[in-house]
Design a protein around this motif. Structure first.
Motif, PDB file in Angstrom:
ATOM      1  N   HIS A   1       0.862  -1.141  -0.383  1.00  0.00           N
ATOM      2  CA  HIS A   1      -0.144   0.061   0.330  1.00  0.00           C
ATOM      3  C   HIS A   1       1.262   0.866   0.341  1.00  0.00           C
ATOM      4  CE1 HIS A   1      -3.302  -2.981   1.958  1.00  0.00           C
ATOM      5  NE2 HIS A   1      -4.151  -2.302   1.027  1.00  0.00           N
ATOM      6  N   ARG A   2       0.475   2.356  -0.582  1.00  0.00           N
ATOM      7  CA  ARG A   2       0.736   3.386  -0.045  1.00  0.00           C
ATOM      8  C   ARG A   2      -0.341   4.290   0.865  1.00  0.00           C
ATOM      9  NH1 ARG A   2       4.337   1.314  -1.315  1.00  0.00           N
ATOM     10  NH2 ARG A   2       6.057   1.432  -2.933  1.00  0.00           N
ATOM     11  N   GLU A   3       0.893   5.834   1.007  1.00  0.00           N
ATOM     12  CA  GLU A   3      -0.568   7.073   1.682  1.00  0.00           C
ATOM     13  C   GLU A   3       0.266   8.040   0.869  1.00  0.00           C
ATOM     14  OE1 GLU A   3       0.380   6.794   6.029  1.00  0.00           O
ATOM     15  OE2 GLU A   3       0.512   5.162   6.372  1.00  0.00           O
TER      16      GLU A   3
ATOM     17  N   LEU B   1      -4.148   4.249   0.188  1.00  0.00           N
ATOM     18  CA  LEU B   1      -3.715   2.870  -1.097  1.00  0.00           C
ATOM     19  C   LEU B   1      -3.229   2.407  -2.040  1.00  0.00           C
ATOM     20  CD1 LEU B   1      -1.905   6.323  -3.844  1.00  0.00           C
ATOM     21  CD2 LEU B   1      -4.145   6.304  -3.307  1.00  0.00           C
ATOM     22  N   GLU B   2      -4.095   1.855  -2.818  1.00  0.00           N
ATOM     23  CA  GLU B   2      -3.755   0.668  -2.793  1.00  0.00           C
ATOM     24  C   GLU B   2      -3.507  -0.195  -4.324  1.00  0.00           C
ATOM     25  OE1 GLU B   2      -7.189  -2.334  -1.656  1.00  0.00           O
ATOM     26  OE2 GLU B   2      -8.566  -1.343  -3.162  1.00  0.00           O
ATOM     27  N   PRO B   3      -2.439  -1.049  -5.110  1.00  0.00           N
ATOM     28  CA  PRO B   3      -2.188  -1.189  -6.243  1.00  0.00           C
ATOM     29  C   PRO B   3      -3.493  -1.326  -6.968  1.00  0.00           C
ATOM     30  CG  PRO B   3      -1.488  -3.029  -5.044  1.00  0.00           C
ATOM     31  CD  PRO B   3      -1.896  -2.300  -3.527  1.00  0.00           C
ATOM     32  N   VAL B   4      -3.802  -1.204  -8.523  1.00  0.00           N
ATOM     33  CA  VAL B   4      -5.190  -2.484  -8.861  1.00  0.00           C
ATOM     34  C   VAL B   4      -5.148  -2.206 -10.234  1.00  0.00           C
ATOM     35  CG1 VAL B   4      -7.003  -0.167  -8.081  1.00  0.00           C
ATOM     36  CG2 VAL B   4      -5.429   0.333  -9.431  1.00  0.00           C
ATOM     37  N   ALA B   5      -4.857  -2.826 -10.563  1.00  0.00           N
ATOM     38  CA  ALA B   5      -4.715  -3.717 -12.333  1.00  0.00           C
ATOM     39  C   ALA B   5      -5.521  -3.779 -12.957  1.00  0.00           C
ATOM     40  CB  ALA B   5      -4.034  -5.540 -12.107  1.00  0.00           C
TER      41      ALA B   5
ATOM     42  N   HIS C   1       3.127   2.462   5.663  1.00  0.00           N
ATOM     43  CA  HIS C   1       3.575   2.778   4.646  1.00  0.00           C
ATOM     44  C   HIS C   1       3.929   4.204   4.086  1.00  0.00           C
ATOM     45  CE1 HIS C   1       0.970  -0.772   4.699  1.00  0.00           C
ATOM     46  NE2 HIS C   1      -0.263   0.067   5.257  1.00  0.00           N
ATOM     47  N   ARG C   2       5.196   3.419   3.057  1.00  0.00           N
ATOM     48  CA  ARG C   2       5.039   4.935   1.761  1.00  0.00           C
ATOM     49  C   ARG C   2       4.398   5.772   1.964  1.00  0.00           C
ATOM     50  NH1 ARG C   2      10.605   5.172   0.991  1.00  0.00           N
ATOM     51  NH2 ARG C   2      10.926   6.456  -0.405  1.00  0.00           N
ATOM     52  N   VAL C   3       4.983   7.056   1.650  1.00  0.00           N
ATOM     53  CA  VAL C   3       3.808   8.259   1.287  1.00  0.00           C
ATOM     54  C   VAL C   3       4.300   8.413  -0.414  1.00  0.00           C
ATOM     55  CG1 VAL C   3       3.495  10.183   1.743  1.00  0.00           C
ATOM     56  CG2 VAL C   3       3.629   8.853   3.993  1.00  0.00           C
TER      57      VAL C   3
ATOM     58  N   GLY D   1       2.259   6.911  -9.200  1.00  0.00           N
ATOM     59  CA  GLY D   1       2.945   6.393  -7.965  1.00  0.00           C
ATOM     60  C   GLY D   1       4.325   7.269  -8.274  1.00  0.00           C
ATOM     61  N   ALA D   2       4.845   7.198  -9.579  1.00  0.00           N
ATOM     62  CA  ALA D   2       6.168   7.476 -10.079  1.00  0.00           C
ATOM     63  C   ALA D   2       6.367   9.222  -9.040  1.00  0.00           C
ATOM     64  CB  ALA D   2       6.000   7.557 -11.287  1.00  0.00           C
TER      65      ALA D   2
END
Length: 698
Positions: A486-488, A614-618, A570-572, A531-532
């Motif tokens: 996840h990300r924040e 935030l969660e990764p989506v595909a 989680h990473r921001v 997220g780049a």
């Protein structure tokens, strides 16, 4: 034309070298294309088959068992007086990092497409990767012998989904089971392969296809004239293009990326490979045709360049490391200079000297020893002990630092532990070797549980890595349930936050005073955020109130704060920080003080910025029988999927959707059960999206 593999670096001049990659979606047939190329050029004496597990490039046991390419494999062959260094890349999205590292060192590529499916999701991904590195491409529409194959539909998907101009240079002779050859629209000749025979027969265009072939050639000539000034001049003067002008224009268009030459065939039936090789030689660049490689800027701002010249100082980029049973192999693209056995090279970034014991020409899992490697070569070195993928190896007296390939952030993690406690140290060594070979893997220790966590690009990526530990190192390991990364990100702005860092404990103290504004970057809280860009740091301080070296320290401190967010650790990502004001102390201010202040100031701001998870989506494409569409749509909705499209064709339907990656674990089995084994799906990363409340907290 069958010739023997060259075994010395000096057999082919640079103009006769082609460094190519084979790119495709999984199951488009790129490994079969590679196998046929090797067979026709004399690199092998028996045709390898994926379904039989007899391929040269898919030599790893897992590749042969699963029937997919997992590891990029390099081979060399000889065609029409040209040496072709070929890299067969993986097609599965979990191994996209292997493709990224390969593309970084290639001069050209062949993109393979399925004539039935056209451009598939991973085809788009590898195409964008090639765009990023400016790699010229040819397109090969494969499997024209399959039921439902349609060259025009595949070409239309290339035009609409890849946003390029397809220049079709062949017309199929026959369709599906009746596909026997092609009409070469450049030379207006027929090329036919008889069933069960390897010989290519060249002849006149069949009478029943002459009118269609002339119409197709007219379209080709008009498209080329629109893209190439020299061709346009001749076309305006004569209304036609000569064969020489057409070939020269196609070559220039391919190298510039203005369009893509499209060929077709059936690799499985050995139809269309010779023209593909001829096109690679004719249209794709040699090492001399690409611009000189550029290094990192010198302190004075100049950007050094190194031409593809054997007389220049040596410079090469490591793009792959393989710890084979016979020793460590370091795969290098040589950009300039000449390297001989026994010479020393400088690992520029690490500042370490490596000794080259042997230089090898690679043929997948076989090797041929060379006495030297020259500019334009792709070789494996034996001797370097610590050079990692992405490292620059340079002549010690003329260092040049090259840009390494981009490494994607892992999105899935599993806990890994040795079944026997006595194997814990051996497991650590095995994991270190895995990460050395594959930079897209990461290993860390969870600070709360003490577990060893392995992170990678997907469920299959981690499954393959765990099996590699078991087989290569003879270790029994247990693997936990996959977890997504996840990300924040902040959802609202915080203005005018004041932070003062003052510390006095005897001797020199620390003092830094900051005023910052924090805001989310546009799109960071929306579906598809990549997220780049983690941090966009700016300074509006005037009058020298904060010296530039302290401003840079504040930026570094802000980057430190992104490692662990306030919501769940989680990473921001997606943060814009503006330094608006500050104060210094004549004695106690330092870069360390301002870096510390930047870290704590941003942490404090994030606690009040309504951070969301935030969660990764595909992006998922599911192909199922029409009667199963309803159940599949309901299942995707239950997995929190957002349906984005649905198309039907020949009794099947393709549903596209954006689905949280965490909901796709085990989906392959569920889809097979729901469709009686007839459904398939592909997925590719589509960035991040806001996660439901309560997700991902620690």
């Amino acid at each position: 034309m069958r010739t023997q593999l060259p075994t010395t670096a000096q057999l082919a001049p640079l103009t006769a070298v082609r460094n190519l990659g084979i790119l495709a979606h999984v199951d488009a047939g790129k490994t079969t294309v590679t196998e046929r190329i090797l067979f026709l050029t004399g690199g092998t004496h028996k045709r390898g088959e994926v379904h039989d597990g007899t391929t040269v490039t898919d030599f790893d046991p897992q590749e042969r068992e699963r029937g997919i390419t997992i590891f990029a494999a390099a081979v060399s062959c000889d065609w029409a007086g040209h040496r072709i260094n070929l890299i067969d890349t993986p097609g599965h999205v979990d191994f996209a990092d292997e493709v990224e590292r390969s593309l970084r060192v290639l001069d050209g590529a062949v993109a393979v497409f399925d004539a039935v499916a056209g451009v598939e999701p991973q085809s788009e991904s590898v195409w964008r990767q090639a765009d990023r590195y400016g790699v010229p491409r040819l397109a090969f529409v494969n499997k024209l012998d399959r039921a439902g194959a349609d060259l025009d539909a595949a070409v239309d998907s290339i035009r609409t989904r890849l946003h390029t101009v397809p220049l079709v240079v062949q017309l199929p002779i026959g369709a599906e089971d009746g596909f026997t050859g092609v009409v070469d629209l450049v030379r207006m000749r027929s090329l036919v392969w008889a069933d069960g025979r390897l010989e290519l027969r060249e002849g006149e265009v069949p009478d029943q296809l002459r009118e269609a072939a002339l119409a197709r050639r007219r379209l080709l000539v008009e498209s080329v004239a629109e893209l190439d000034p020299a061709a346009l001049e001749e076309y305006c003067a004569t209304g036609e293009l000569t064969e020489a002008t057409l070939v020269a224009a196609l070559r220039e268009i391919t190298r510039s990326g203005a369009g893509v030459v499209v060929l077709c065939g059936s690799a499985y039936r050995n139809r269309g490979i010779e023209p593909l090789l001829d096109a690679a030689v004719a249209y794709l660049p040699s090492p001399l045709d690409v611009p000189p490689v550029r290094g990192a800027a010198d302190p004075d701002g100049t950007v050094p360049e190194r031409a593809a010249d054997p007389a220049e100082p040596f410079a090469g980029l490591v793009f792959k490391v393989h710890a084979a049973a016979t020793g460590r192999l370091t795969f290098v693209r040589v950009y300039s200079g000449t390297l001989r056995k026994g010479e020393g090279l400088l690992d520029v970034a690490a500042g370490r000297t490596e000794r080259v014991a042997r230089i090898l020409r690679v043929q997948a899992d076989r090797h041929f020893e060379l006495d030297r490697a020259v500019a334009g070569d792709i070789v494996a070195l034996v001797g370097p002990k610590a050079a990692r993928a992405g490292a620059t190896l340079s002549a010690p007296g003329a260092p040049l630092l090259l840009e390494p390939p981009t490494v994607a952030e892992p999105v899935v993690s599993v806990a890994v532990e040795a079944v026997r406690a006595t194997d814990t140290e051996r497991l650590a060594v095995a994991l270190a070797r895995l990460v050395e070979e594959d930079p897209s893997l990461q290993v860390r220790t969870d600070p709360e549980t003490g577990q060893t966590v392995l992170s990678g690009m997907g469920e299959l990526h981690l499954e393959v890595s765990a099996e590699k530990i078991r087989r290569d190192h003879g270790l029994a390991v247990s693997v936990g349930r996959p977890q997504v990364a996840h990300r924040e990100t902040p959802s609202r702005a915080v203005s005018g936050l004041v932070y003062r860092h003052a510390k006095q404990d005897g001797g020199a103290g620390q003092f830094a005073h900051l005023v910052i504004d924090v805001a989310p970057l546009p799109g960071a809280a929306e579906v598809g955020w990549t997220g780049a860009v983690e941090l966009d740091f700016r300074s509006t301080v005037t009058g020298g109130r904060v010296p530039q070296e302290f401003v840079r320290a504040v930026a570094a401190g802000c980057r430190d704060a992104l490692v662990e967010g306030p919501l769940g650790g989680h990473r921001v990502t997606g943060v814009r920080v503006t330094l608006t004001d500050g104060m210094t102390h004549p004695k106690d201010s330092s870069e360390l003080a301002f870096r510390t202040a930047g870290r704590f100031a941003l942490r404090e701001a994030l606690r009040t910025a309504a951070v969301i998870l935030l969660e990764p989506v595909a992006e998922v494409a599911v192909t199922v029988p029409e009667e199963a569409v309803g159940g599949v749509l309901g299942d995707l909705a239950a997995r929190r999927g957002r349906i984005s499209g649905q198309t039907g064709r020949a009794g099947t339907a393709e549903v596209t959707a954006t689905v949280p990656l965490a909901e796709l674990f085990g989906y392959a089995g569920a889809l097979r059960s729901r469709t009686q084994g007839r459904g398939t799906f592909t997925a590719r990363p589509a960035g991040y999206a806001p996660a439901p409340a309560g997700t991902g907290s620690r």
